[in-house]
Design an enzyme around this catalytic site. Structure first.
Site, PDB file in Angstrom:
ATOM      1  N   GLU A 185       0.849  -1.187   0.000  1.00  0.00           N
ATOM      2  CA  GLU A 185       0.000   0.000   0.000  1.00  0.00           C
ATOM      3  C   GLU A 185       0.886   1.239   0.000  1.00  0.00           C
ATOM      4  OE1 GLU A 185      -3.360   0.290  -0.435  1.00  0.00           O
ATOM      5  OE2 GLU A 185      -2.397   2.210  -0.769  1.00  0.00           O
ATOM      6  N   CYS A 190       6.115   4.386   8.917  1.00  0.00           N
ATOM      7  CA  CYS A 190       6.785   3.647   7.836  1.00  0.00           C
ATOM      8  C   CYS A 190       8.245   3.974   7.611  1.00  0.00           C
ATOM      9  CB  CYS A 190       6.040   3.885   6.533  1.00  0.00           C
ATOM     10  SG  CYS A 190       4.510   2.965   6.466  1.00  0.00           S
ATOM     11  N   LYS A 234       8.349  -1.559  -2.417  1.00  0.00           N
ATOM     12  CA  LYS A 234       7.731  -0.780  -1.341  1.00  0.00           C
ATOM     13  C   LYS A 234       8.804  -0.206  -0.411  1.00  0.00           C
ATOM     14  CE  LYS A 234       4.991   0.642   1.869  1.00  0.00           C
ATOM     15  NZ  LYS A 234       3.874   1.516   1.922  1.00  0.00           N
TER      16      LYS A 234
HETATM   17  C1  UDX Z   1       4.634   7.314   3.751  1.00  0.00           C
HETATM   18  C2  UDX Z   1       4.679   7.214   2.220  1.00  0.00           C
HETATM   19  O1  UDX Z   1       4.527   8.529   1.671  1.00  0.00           O
HETATM   20  C3  UDX Z   1       3.574   6.290   1.718  1.00  0.00           C
HETATM   21  O2  UDX Z   1       3.671   6.121   0.326  1.00  0.00           O
HETATM   22  C4  UDX Z   1       3.718   4.944   2.417  1.00  0.00           C
HETATM   23  O3  UDX Z   1       2.664   4.089   2.020  1.00  0.00           O
HETATM   24  C5  UDX Z   1       3.710   5.112   3.920  1.00  0.00           C
HETATM   25  O4  UDX Z   1       4.731   6.021   4.325  1.00  0.00           O
HETATM   26  P1  UDX Z   1       3.148   8.635   5.518  1.00  0.00           P
HETATM   27  O5  UDX Z   1       4.207   8.250   6.491  1.00  0.00           O
HETATM   28  O6  UDX Z   1       1.729   8.359   5.853  1.00  0.00           O
HETATM   29  O7  UDX Z   1       3.399   7.918   4.102  1.00  0.00           O
HETATM   30  O8  UDX Z   1       3.240  10.216   5.222  1.00  0.00           O
HETATM   31  P2  UDX Z   1       4.230  11.129   4.356  1.00  0.00           P
HETATM   32  O9  UDX Z   1       3.411  12.162   3.687  1.00  0.00           O
HETATM   33  O10 UDX Z   1       5.114  10.343   3.500  1.00  0.00           O
HETATM   34  O11 UDX Z   1       5.079  11.880   5.467  1.00  0.00           O
HETATM   35  C6  UDX Z   1       6.024  11.214   6.288  1.00  0.00           C
HETATM   36  C7  UDX Z   1       6.766  12.205   7.160  1.00  0.00           C
HETATM   37  O12 UDX Z   1       7.630  13.020   6.381  1.00  0.00           O
HETATM   38  C8  UDX Z   1       5.852  13.173   7.916  1.00  0.00           C
HETATM   39  O13 UDX Z   1       6.344  13.345   9.230  1.00  0.00           O
HETATM   40  C9  UDX Z   1       5.958  14.451   7.107  1.00  0.00           C
HETATM   41  O14 UDX Z   1       5.681  15.596   7.867  1.00  0.00           O
HETATM   42  C10 UDX Z   1       7.414  14.397   6.680  1.00  0.00           C
HETATM   43  N1  UDX Z   1       7.706  15.192   5.469  1.00  0.00           N
HETATM   44  C11 UDX Z   1       7.102  14.878   4.280  1.00  0.00           C
HETATM   45  C12 UDX Z   1       8.634  16.238   5.529  1.00  0.00           C
HETATM   46  O15 UDX Z   1       9.204  16.516   6.587  1.00  0.00           O
HETATM   47  N2  UDX Z   1       8.918  16.942   4.382  1.00  0.00           N
HETATM   48  C13 UDX Z   1       8.335  16.665   3.179  1.00  0.00           C
HETATM   49  O16 UDX Z   1       8.649  17.338   2.183  1.00  0.00           O
HETATM   50  C14 UDX Z   1       7.398  15.589   3.134  1.00  0.00           C
END
Ligand code: UDX
Ligand code: ADP
Length: 463
Positions: free
Chosen positions: A162, A277, A221
């Site tokens: 996913e 993740c 993944k």
């Molecule tokens: C992530 C992956 O994006 C997704 O494809 C996978 O299925 C699960 O892991 P998620 O952890 O839900 O998703 O959120 P994501 O939007 O990726 O953000 C992860 C972390 O990175 C957050 O703490 C977010 O604030 C941080 N982040 C994200 C940043 O600090 N800077 C960015 O530019 C993007």
């Protein structure tokens, strides 16, 4: 093979939203989501869809539409396994906290329990779909358990990772960049793949549905998450350099993001990434690489985590240094506790680690988050086992309102990028704080010029 009944084991952040969307888009398929956690299932069945246990924009509406029609939540795991032709495994796979691989490898005990339960219950052939993120070659282990302990029925194992991100789960599920399905190259394997392709083809273009072998799918993944996390650590590394040189990381991100080879997304410098993740999957990748003796590969990816830990620690150190090298008995207001906006999930949130550091320095933390409860914040701090539960309890104040949380504070720290923080009456907050009033914007979301004109001492990331 046409699928008419699906069972999903695990009603968490992955299983719940994914199955809700499958049920909405495939009204002819009966979807039953099961979980051992009775409270969680009761919450999914709450008559008011706004009370479901996971907050995701748009999710409660989908649950309201499909629940009771072809979407069911239950604790009767055996029955749902028995009835379904296709079983998704969406249970948690946390990092191991004990034994070999402690702190690195994924703990597969929940997956194994599921496999054993499926083997025991199944009386007809089943397709078993790995939805949780798993180390490469987990499918092999699942297959071995199923084939050796089962009732002689045939199992096909598919990997269908996913890619949804929390906070945008519904949009990501409705309009995915791609669907990835890995399966065996045998005729039966291909039939199983096609059965799952047909489920998704109810709403996803076929050219966005990729099919591969199982190992490629599992590794893709981990690779996707490693690359995404690496981008954040890369821009965060630059943020520290920007702070020393007078460059502005937002300007740098914009400039490099316009290069079509780099692209503009995932270049927001921050207090550090969190979520269930990124860290877990990279540690897992590091562990796998080491187990094959690939030490350079392992070290390369481990640096992404080292940089992220450094970014979090750097943020708390900066607060202490800026507040004249002591925060003892000072009130530091936290805006946000979730690991990102639009979710109530706090797993690995930077806020937890920043709070822990500041409590070590004897600060009093007062927190407002629009979706996270005090109970969860306390549990997050207790999980670190840094101090007694009473110690955490005494150092943490929580509020249902940001203005109250900030009243009498020496500093405000923005830990989550909730939209509402941008629109606050910052003059009112300033008036209620100790002076000089400091702001540490761990997400670079506030208008620094405006805040400085009010009188705040503003500190962003990377400028
Ligand atoms: C992530 C992956 O994006 C997704 O494809 C996978 O299925 C699960 O892991 P998620 O952890 O839900 O998703 O959120 P994501 O939007 O990726 O953000 C992860 C972390 O990175 C957050 O703490 C977010 O604030 C941080 N982040 C994200 C940043 O600090 N800077 C960015 O530019 C993007
Ligand atoms: P994710 O983010 O991967 O969805 P969660 O922790 O949110 O992880 O959800 C996983 C869910 O799986 C939990 O609600 C947990 O109770 C459930 N679970 C774990 N093992 C089993 C099992 N053997 N049978 C049923 N449910 C399980």
């Amino acid at each position: 093979m046409k699928i008419t009944k699906i069972c999903c084991i695990g009603a968490g952040y992955v299983g719940g939203p994914t199955m809700a969307v499958i049920a909405q888009k495939c009204p002819d398929i009966q979807v039953t989501v099961v979980d051992l956690n009775e409270q969680r299932i009761a919450d999914w069945n709450d008559p008011n869809p706004d009370n479901i246990p996971i907050y995701e924009p748009g999710l409660s509406e989908i649950v309201a539409e499909a629940r009771g029609r072809n979407l069911f939540f239950s604790t009767d795991v055996d029955k749902a396994i028995d009835e379904a032709e296709m079983i998704f495994i969406s249970v948690n796979t946390p990092t191991k906290t004990y034994g070999k691989g402690r702190g690195m490898a994924a703990d597969l005990k929940y997956i194994e329990l599921c496999a054993r339960q499926i083997a025991r219950v199944a009386k007809q052939n089943k397709i078993v779909v790995e939805k949780s993120t798993l180390p490469v070659r987990t499918a092999e282990a699942i297959k071995s358990i199923l084939d050796n302990t089962g009732n002689g029925v045939q199992f096909q194992i598919l990997s269908n990772p996913e890619f949804l991100a929390e906070g945008t789960a519904v949009a990501d599920l409705l309009n995915p960049d791609r669907i990835l399905i890995g399966g065996d190259v045998t005729v039966e394997g291909q039939e199983a793949i096609n059965a799952l392709v047909d489920v998704y083809a109810n709403w996803v273009d076929k050219d966005k549905i990729l099919t591969t072998n199982v190992w490629s799918s599992e590794l893709s993944k981990l690779t996707a998450n490693a690359f995404l996390a690496q981008r954040i650590s890369s821009i965060n590394a630059m943020s520290e350099l920007c702070e020393k040189t007078g460059a502005d990381v937002n300007e740098v991100a914009r400039a490099i993001g316009m290069d079509s080879r780099i692209g503009p997304k995932f270049l927001k410098a921050s207090v550090g990434f969190g979520g269930s993740c990124f860290q877990k999957d990279i540690l897992n990748l590091v562990y796998i690489a080491k187990s094959y003796g690939l030490n350079e590969v392992a070290d390369y990816w481990e640096q992404v985590i080292i940089m992220n830990d450094h970014q979090k620690r750097r943020f708390s150190n900066k607060i202490v240094q800026t507040l004249y090298n002591t925060v003892a008995d000072k009130k530091i207001a936290f805006l946000g506790w979730a690991f990102k906006k639009d979710t109530n999930d706090t797993r690995e949130s930077a806020a937890i680690y920043i709070a822990d550091d500041l409590i070590n320095e004897q600060a009093k933390i007062s927190v407002y988050d629009p979706k996270v409860s005090r109970v969860k914040m306390q549990a997050d701090l207790n999980y670190l086992e840094t101090r007694s539960e009473e110690g955490n309890n005494d150092s943490l104040d929580t509020f249902n309102n940001a203005y109250e949380a900030c009243k009498g504070a020496h500093a405000v720290a923005v830990l989550t990028e909730w939209d509402e923080f941008r629109t606050y009456d910052w003059q009112k907050i300033y008036d209620s704080m100790h002076k000089p009033a400091f702001i540490f914007d761990g997400r670079n979301i506030l208008d620094s010029k405006h805040l400085e004109s009010i009188g705040f001492v503003y500190n962003g990331i990377g400028s």
